[in-house]
Design a protein around this motif. Structure first.
Motif, PDB file in Angstrom:
ATOM      1  N   PHE A 209     -13.297  -2.281  -3.883  1.00 51.26           N
ATOM      2  CA  PHE A 209     -12.473  -2.380  -5.011  1.00 51.26           C
ATOM      3  C   PHE A 209     -13.065  -3.649  -5.862  1.00 51.26           C
ATOM      4  CE2 PHE A 209      -9.037  -0.420  -3.109  1.00 51.26           C
ATOM      5  CZ  PHE A 209      -9.177  -0.402  -1.740  1.00 51.26           C
TER       6      PHE A 209
ATOM      7  N   HIS B  22       0.851  -1.212   0.064  1.00 47.41           N
ATOM      8  CA  HIS B  22       0.074  -0.038  -0.209  1.00 47.41           C
ATOM      9  C   HIS B  22       0.878   1.147  -0.042  1.00 47.41           C
ATOM     10  CE1 HIS B  22      -3.210   2.627   2.316  1.00 47.41           C
ATOM     11  NE2 HIS B  22      -3.052   2.997   1.097  1.00 47.41           N
TER      12      HIS B  22
ATOM     13  N   GLY C 288      -8.885   2.337   4.155  1.00 47.87           N
ATOM     14  CA  GLY C 288      -7.732   2.036   3.353  1.00 47.87           C
ATOM     15  C   GLY C 288      -6.821   0.913   3.867  1.00 47.87           C
TER      16      GLY C 288
ATOM     17  N   SER D  19     -12.620  -2.437   2.047  1.00 47.18           N
ATOM     18  CA  SER D  19     -11.542  -2.372   3.478  1.00 47.18           C
ATOM     19  C   SER D  19     -12.098  -0.833   4.239  1.00 47.18           C
ATOM     20  CB  SER D  19      -9.963  -2.055   2.965  1.00 47.18           C
ATOM     21  OG  SER D  19     -10.137  -0.589   2.332  1.00 47.18           O
TER      22      SER D  19
ATOM     23  N   GLN E  40      -7.665  -5.285   2.880  1.00 55.62           N
ATOM     24  CA  GLN E  40      -8.765  -5.549   2.187  1.00 55.62           C
ATOM     25  C   GLN E  40      -9.640  -6.909   2.446  1.00 55.62           C
ATOM     26  OE1 GLN E  40      -7.977  -4.764  -1.960  1.00 55.62           O
ATOM     27  NE2 GLN E  40      -7.185  -2.826  -1.649  1.00 55.62           N
TER      28      GLN E  40
ATOM     29  N   LEU F 121      -6.279  -4.779 -10.499  1.00 52.80           N
ATOM     30  CA  LEU F 121      -7.201  -3.865  -9.998  1.00 52.80           C
ATOM     31  C   LEU F 121      -8.047  -3.235 -11.243  1.00 52.80           C
ATOM     32  CD1 LEU F 121      -8.622  -2.307  -7.547  1.00 52.80           C
ATOM     33  CD2 LEU F 121      -6.818  -0.795  -7.848  1.00 52.80           C
TER      34      LEU F 121
ATOM     35  N   TYR G 207     -11.650   1.374  -8.198  1.00 50.57           N
ATOM     36  CA  TYR G 207     -11.946   1.516  -6.649  1.00 50.57           C
ATOM     37  C   TYR G 207     -12.814   2.740  -6.209  1.00 50.57           C
ATOM     38  CZ  TYR G 207      -7.685   4.049  -4.924  1.00 50.57           C
ATOM     39  OH  TYR G 207      -6.752   5.020  -4.733  1.00 50.57           O
TER      40      TYR G 207
ATOM     41  N   THR H 182      -1.498   9.579  -3.541  1.00 49.98           N
ATOM     42  CA  THR H 182      -2.635   9.774  -4.487  1.00 49.98           C
ATOM     43  C   THR H 182      -3.137   8.521  -4.897  1.00 49.98           C
ATOM     44  OG1 THR H 182      -1.066   9.735  -6.350  1.00 49.98           O
ATOM     45  CG2 THR H 182      -1.789  11.674  -5.587  1.00 49.98           C
ATOM     46  N   SER H 183      -2.531   7.318  -4.559  1.00 51.61           N
ATOM     47  CA  SER H 183      -2.919   6.114  -4.354  1.00 51.61           C
ATOM     48  C   SER H 183      -3.549   5.537  -3.102  1.00 51.61           C
ATOM     49  CB  SER H 183      -2.116   4.949  -5.243  1.00 51.61           C
ATOM     50  OG  SER H 183      -1.626   5.451  -6.353  1.00 51.61           O
ATOM     51  N   TYR H 184      -3.922   6.291  -2.191  1.00 50.61           N
ATOM     52  CA  TYR H 184      -4.218   6.029  -0.994  1.00 50.61           C
ATOM     53  C   TYR H 184      -5.336   4.848  -0.901  1.00 50.61           C
ATOM     54  CZ  TYR H 184      -5.207   5.819   4.032  1.00 50.61           C
ATOM     55  OH  TYR H 184      -5.185   5.368   5.474  1.00 50.61           O
ATOM     56  N   GLY H 185      -5.180   3.641  -0.425  1.00 43.06           N
ATOM     57  CA  GLY H 185      -6.410   2.655  -0.379  1.00 43.06           C
ATOM     58  C   GLY H 185      -6.064   1.696  -1.429  1.00 43.06           C
ATOM     59  N   LYS H 186      -5.328   1.758  -2.400  1.00 42.03           N
ATOM     60  CA  LYS H 186      -5.027   0.875  -3.353  1.00 42.03           C
ATOM     61  C   LYS H 186      -3.920   0.003  -3.188  1.00 42.03           C
ATOM     62  CE  LYS H 186      -3.391   1.027  -8.217  1.00 42.03           C
ATOM     63  NZ  LYS H 186      -3.124   2.000  -9.610  1.00 42.03           N
ATOM     64  N   LEU H 187      -4.104  -1.031  -3.346  1.00 40.26           N
ATOM     65  CA  LEU H 187      -2.880  -2.307  -3.209  1.00 40.26           C
ATOM     66  C   LEU H 187      -2.272  -2.660  -4.459  1.00 40.26           C
ATOM     67  CD1 LEU H 187      -4.404  -4.678  -0.318  1.00 40.26           C
ATOM     68  CD2 LEU H 187      -3.125  -2.531   0.001  1.00 40.26           C
TER      69      LEU H 187
ATOM     70  N   TYR I 271     -14.205   1.903   1.379  1.00 36.62           N
ATOM     71  CA  TYR I 271     -13.526   1.414   0.161  1.00 36.62           C
ATOM     72  C   TYR I 271     -14.072  -0.033  -0.432  1.00 36.62           C
ATOM     73  CZ  TYR I 271      -9.796   4.963   0.931  1.00 36.62           C
ATOM     74  OH  TYR I 271      -9.188   6.130   1.234  1.00 36.62           O
TER      75      TYR I 271
ATOM     76  N   TYR J 244     -11.796  -6.194  -8.546  1.00 36.32           N
ATOM     77  CA  TYR J 244     -10.372  -7.000  -9.441  1.00 36.32           C
ATOM     78  C   TYR J 244     -10.897  -8.091 -10.250  1.00 36.32           C
ATOM     79  CZ  TYR J 244      -7.638  -5.504  -5.352  1.00 36.32           C
ATOM     80  OH  TYR J 244      -6.990  -4.530  -4.454  1.00 36.32           O
TER      81      TYR J 244
END
Lengths: 112, 112
Positions: free
Chosen positions: B33, A91, B98, B95, B101, B45, B48, A95-100, B31, B35
């Motif tokens: 997502f 993580h 953030g 999630s 997940q 991904l 999201y 700007t990509s907060y929350g995205k894995l 959040y 996938y």
């Protein structure tokens, strides 16, 4: 660009034979490193979150560790039921907060 | 909690047909997502949401794909028209703030 690379792609162990899985990451501003287990036909199952270098977490025969560049999933005395695909994800935040960002996974097979 | 709920679990459709996948996230998670997982490309991904607002849809393969989240407890992923190359397992995950997940069981889509 954020990248996560796992090795080996596949690992075959005998029951009781301990080993480690590697997860190398290139992420600016790591906010967390996650490990998941995925069984065939199922969704990934959350195992651990590591937040800072030096941190360790354990669950039964699994122990996850984190350095500034990589994470290891140590499997001690594995059993056949530990057979699964293990995924790691980073993580990055910002700007990509929350995205894995996920690695490709390591397929672990434990033979009795 | 029941976890993330996805429907249908399996979908078989003919090329050119519209496909709608549904997801109910874990209550209280902000959040959501979507996938897609294939053997060749692993876990990708697609899009999201945060608080029902799309944050990043850069993973959506093309205009045939669209996703909505009309409220905090429901989201859809639509493919119109579907193509054989869309065949994959589609996962929804949610999630809180953030953090880790949690994934649903997935929808296995086959387009013939």
């Amino acid at each position: 660009e954020d990248q996560v690379t796992q090795s080996p792609e596949a690992l075959r162990l005998q029951e009781g034979e301990s080993s480690s899985l590697n997860c190398s990451y290139t992420v600016s501003g790591l906010r967390g490193l996650f490990w998941y287990r995925q069984d065939p036909g199922k969704g990934p199952e959350f195992l651990f979150t590591l937040y800072s270098a030096g941190e360790e977490k354990e669950k039964e025969r699994l122990k996850a560790t984190l350095t500034k560049k990589e994470s290891f999933l140590h499997i001690t005395a594995p059993k056949p039921e530990d057979s699964a695909t293990y995924l790691c994800a980073a993580h990055a935040g910002g700007t990509s907060y929350g995205k894995l960002t996920f690695g490709q996974g390591t397929i672990l097979t434990v033979h009795p | 909690d029941a976890g993330v709920i996805q429907s249908p679990r399996h979908e078989v459709t003919e090329m050119g047909q519209e496909v709608t996948l549904r997801c109910k996230p874990i209550s209280g998670h902000d959040y959501l997502f979507w996938y897609r997982q294939t053997m060749m490309r692993g876990l990708e991904l697609l899009i999201y949401f945060n608080n029902n607002v799309p944050i990043d849809d850069s993973g959506m393969p093309e205009d045939r794909f669209s996703a909505k989240m009309p409220n905090a407890s429901f989201s859809t992923l639509k493919i119109q028209p579907s193509e054989p190359r869309d065949s994959a397992v589609y996962f929804c995950a949610s999630s809180e703030r953030g953090n880790e997940q949690y994934f649903g069981p997935g929808t296995r889509l086959t387009v013939t």
